[in-house]
Design an enzyme around this catalytic site. Sequence first.
Site, PDB file in Angstrom:
ATOM      1  N   GLY A 129       0.812  -1.215   0.000  1.00 27.93           N
ATOM      2  CA  GLY A 129       0.000   0.000   0.000  1.00 27.93           C
ATOM      3  C   GLY A 129       0.844   1.262   0.000  1.00 27.93           C
ATOM      4  O   GLY A 129       1.992   1.273   0.448  1.00 27.93           O
TER       5      GLY A 129
ATOM      6  N   ARG B 269       1.205  -5.806  -5.058  1.00 27.74           N
ATOM      7  CA  ARG B 269       1.279  -6.714  -3.907  1.00 27.74           C
ATOM      8  C   ARG B 269       1.761  -8.117  -4.281  1.00 27.74           C
ATOM      9  O   ARG B 269       1.534  -9.074  -3.534  1.00 27.74           O
ATOM     10  CB  ARG B 269      -0.084  -6.795  -3.214  1.00 27.74           C
TER      11      ARG B 269
ATOM     12  N   ASP C   7       5.681  -7.384   5.540  1.00 29.97           N
ATOM     13  CA  ASP C   7       5.650  -8.533   4.625  1.00 29.97           C
ATOM     14  C   ASP C   7       6.576  -8.312   3.431  1.00 29.97           C
ATOM     15  O   ASP C   7       7.280  -9.232   2.993  1.00 29.97           O
ATOM     16  CB  ASP C   7       4.219  -8.800   4.135  1.00 29.97           C
TER      17      ASP C   7
ATOM     18  N   LYS D   7       8.291   1.088   5.322  1.00 34.07           N
ATOM     19  CA  LYS D   7       7.131   1.866   4.896  1.00 34.07           C
ATOM     20  C   LYS D   7       5.849   1.238   5.419  1.00 34.07           C
ATOM     21  O   LYS D   7       5.658   0.035   5.275  1.00 34.07           O
ATOM     22  CB  LYS D   7       7.071   1.904   3.360  1.00 34.07           C
ATOM     23  N   THR D   8       5.010   2.007   6.078  1.00 35.89           N
ATOM     24  CA  THR D   8       3.610   1.657   6.309  1.00 35.89           C
ATOM     25  C   THR D   8       2.966   2.741   7.150  1.00 35.89           C
ATOM     26  O   THR D   8       3.531   3.137   8.180  1.00 35.89           O
ATOM     27  CB  THR D   8       3.392   0.293   7.003  1.00 35.89           C
TER      28      THR D   8
ATOM     29  N   ASP E  36       0.443   2.313   8.856  1.00 36.64           N
ATOM     30  CA  ASP E  36      -0.138   1.665  10.034  1.00 36.64           C
ATOM     31  C   ASP E  36       0.733   1.811  11.275  1.00 36.64           C
ATOM     32  O   ASP E  36       0.252   1.636  12.394  1.00 36.64           O
ATOM     33  CB  ASP E  36      -0.380   0.181   9.768  1.00 36.64           C
TER      34      ASP E  36
END
Length: 548
Positions: A77, A141, A172, A198-199, A201
């Site tokens: 994402g 992905r 992941d 990177k994220t 979240d």
Amino acid sequence: MKKSLLQRERAAYQPKLPKGLQGAVKVQEGEPTQSVGDQEAIQKLFPHTYGMPLVEFVPGDEAQSQRMNVGIILSGGQAPGGHNVISGIFDAVKKLNPENKLYGFLMGPGGLVDHDYKELTADIIDEYRNTGGFDMIGSGRTKLEKVDQFEKGLEIIRELDIKAIVIIGGDDSNTNACVLAEYYAAHNYGVQVIGAPKTIDGDLKNEQIETSFGFDTATKTYSEVIGNIERDANSARKYWHFIKLMGRSASHIALECALQTQPNICLISEEIEAKDMTLNQIVEGIAESVAVRAADGNNFGVVLIPEGLIEFIPSIGRLIDELNDLLAAHGEDYKNLEPDEQKKYIVAHLSAENAATFETLPADVARQLSLDRDPHGNVQVSLIETEKLISDMVGAKLAQWKEEGKFVGKFAALHHFFGYEGRCAAPSNFDADYCYALGVSAVQLIANGKTGYMAIVKNTTAPTDEWKAGGVPITMMMNMERRNGEMKPVIRKALVELEGKPFKKFAEKRDEWARATCYVYPGPIQYWGPASVCDRTTRTLALEQGEK
């Protein structure tokens, strides 16, 4: 690409670098490392990339000059700042040698396997400096985990004379980067693989990674809109707003937004799991706050709900775990059945406890839990309208209390999901600087012969000059977890720590926020002005690093 006025002004912003990356660079190596868990199993799976030392970059005596071509992949994402990682890589490889080339593989890891790429030139890079999104090369992905993918990727790596691949992704994606690094090292292919954290979240962090990039910008973007809704609620005084926020595996986004905006209620999934709370207990807790505020004449409020809440409710979490294993083993049998037969099939194959939980769920939620998984084998919780489910149940509870004479107010709910709005925002000054430094660090790791490392930048609550750049072996962050019915090596996700300073600060204030109207309206991200406003970090990071 046509630029807005902001983009044109923003393009001129020159990200700031830590001292260790500003001129000539020298490497300081620390002690050998080991994985955070399952050391024997991880070492056996990654014999060529296990146990490597931590790396820090410090000012050196003489500048390097090295010939290298580098390939980059954006994986998973989107997150604000990705273009600045690429800009940092581009500037650093050109600084090493103007003849060096940077290639972007298009639409994620699949671009490497399918040989779909483009050379990134100064003209392209300059169009995207300090901009949000991943549209320079796109993301995807595709999981890099099979030998034929590694070998197919090697063909284009050889053709373009690429020395190293940088994979910019989450936990992941960086696990896949580690697998790829190990494979190329085991076969002596001479191809290095480096990751970048990177994220939005915020769950890719640990002692070495203080924050994942994009979290700062995304939470500031969400907090602006939550603040706007709070002001609207305080103006109209007739609606309860139920807001679902991204964060499938952890509640970092919800917690940070709560610290910034002070809503009436913010659910923290990790606390709900730790307290073994049921869905009904959650609903009753919210209904009680609604009733108390109504008694004070306040028939309005704001509730923040993490996207992954459903998975953290213990009884539902146990159900999901068994469903994951069931669908991993018998997914094909299940897919070919009619909807009514699918439900019967699931109930017949679950344990008695989980079958009972499944049958008590609202039909829509039960259906979502049994639909296709994402590429990593996880329930697609973003498709579950948790905010509507909870508000409907709160409404039903209040209607029951009204009949019993326990509730005399009004309750009208509105629903929101803030997800994609934050993933491609123009990066804050913090993320612009942080990401650029990560890109330069990645190139220094390559130049110093490292593979299987993730670029890192630490001490990020200090002025940028004092940041510390370096690298951490990806194996150091790994343990074994069950995925799709099998034990797999993965980077351990960081959940909200209930003993951590950010949660404790929230817990100290939430009873007051639940009853009183204590809203804060943060406003939009500031790009120009005093550093105290424009370069401030998230409340989470500030509290973790010692702010009172």
